[in-house]
Write an enzyme that holds these catalytic residues in place. Sequence first.
Site, short mmCIF file in Angstrom:
data_model
loop_
_atom_site.label_atom_id
_atom_site.label_comp_id
_atom_site.label_asym_id
_atom_site.label_seq_id
_atom_site.Cartn_x
_atom_site.Cartn_y
_atom_site.Cartn_z
N ASP A 187 41.82 36.62 37.00
CA ASP A 187 43.04 37.94 37.36
C ASP A 187 44.20 37.87 37.32
OD1 ASP A 187 43.25 40.39 37.83
OD2 ASP A 187 41.66 40.75 40.02
N ARG A 243 45.89 54.09 28.34
CA ARG A 243 44.55 53.28 28.65
C ARG A 243 44.70 52.25 28.09
NH1 ARG A 243 40.47 52.31 32.20
NH2 ARG A 243 38.88 51.84 30.86
N SER A 282 39.43 46.43 43.18
CA SER A 282 40.61 47.73 42.76
C SER A 282 41.11 48.76 43.84
CB SER A 282 40.42 47.68 41.43
OG SER A 282 41.39 47.50 40.54
N HIS A 305 40.87 40.61 35.31
CA HIS A 305 40.35 41.48 37.09
C HIS A 305 39.53 42.21 37.05
CE1 HIS A 305 41.74 44.17 39.43
NE2 HIS A 305 41.23 45.84 38.65
N ASP A 306 38.29 42.87 35.37
CA ASP A 306 37.26 43.17 35.29
C ASP A 306 36.12 42.43 35.37
OD1 ASP A 306 38.13 45.83 34.49
OD2 ASP A 306 37.44 46.36 32.36
#
Length: 376
Positions: free
Chosen positions: A321, A220, A150, A354-355
């Site tokens: 992602d 967040r 990232s 993405h994580d």
Amino acid sequence: MTDARFGPDRRITLAGPLRLDGGALLSPVDIAYETYGALNAARDNAVLVTHALTGDQHVASAHPRTGKPGWWARMVGPGRPIDTDRLFVVCANVLGSCMGSSGPATLNPATGAPWAMAFPVITIRDMVRAQAMLLDHLGIERLRSVVGGSMGGMQALSWAATFPDRVESAIVIASTARHSAQNIAFHEVGRQAIMADPKWRGGDYYAHGDPPAAGLAVARMAAHITYLSEAGLTEKFGRRLQARPDRPDGAKSFGFDADFQVESYLRHQGLAFTDRFDANAYLYITRALDYFDLAEEHGGTLANAFRGSATRFCVVSFDTDWLYPTGESRAIVHAVNAGGGAVGFVELSSPFGHDAFLLDSPELSRIVAGFLDAGR
């Protein structure tokens, strides 16, 4: 003899000055960092691990505020893919963050009060230059590799472009060479949520002991959605309701409380984040991400960033992602090839979006270990 420069939870103040892309001179420069393993006699086994937006230097050790394991403990350590029995690993808190490195929450030497919004705006390349100052302090002239996912991948790219003679190889995971309009848009929503919180006070909230937690939590929540995949959210939550002991099973409350499990999950993620992160730091780091455009830094052509470089690259993407999709990784690969560089590329399959780079991935572990071992 133990060298006081190496080990867990280190802090160093470097005289500087550090010239920033925005034109400001930052002096002194505080850097918080951790090291793992031992630097060999030849000083050629150093690996710099670079963290993502809300990460920190505690890559393989417990976080001092949350007590949770290091954010990449499955990747860094003895016998791990980034093997600290053989490699000397450095991870530094980025410039602008809130875990000990210079940023809006640290003291401005001119005033004796936190910098707040008087801290100069920074870029990814500024973060990399600060890391180079740290490596100079540690006596490391050249890195075996820079490894990051990232925002950490952006730093790895910037390292190879800014200090090509100091980087033998770079592993770029779930990343991009520039922030897209969509990425900038999501960040702006988060920043506006923070700045709309009355407790933000124009950034001068430190003395009040009452930070803009509500705004930071919303920021967040919005960002966290981009780290996941639709398939992953559907599998984990679907449209399932929260269990409510005072209501018949499956009944809705028909109100604005967190009826759905996914709502409760996002609220938890937002509130937990406010316990370990600073709102102003979030503003500064997201802005640095938005400004990132490696091609723009090299005459508008991405290949120029890698032209003539001897750095070997490994680029990894994930098929779900949508924050930094595979097409953006392919653009990096094409640019390295066009610049005459050496690059390997793989797209991994994962339901986690993405994580995925932070989660258990045997395939990613094999790729990282194999790439670091190549030619050794």
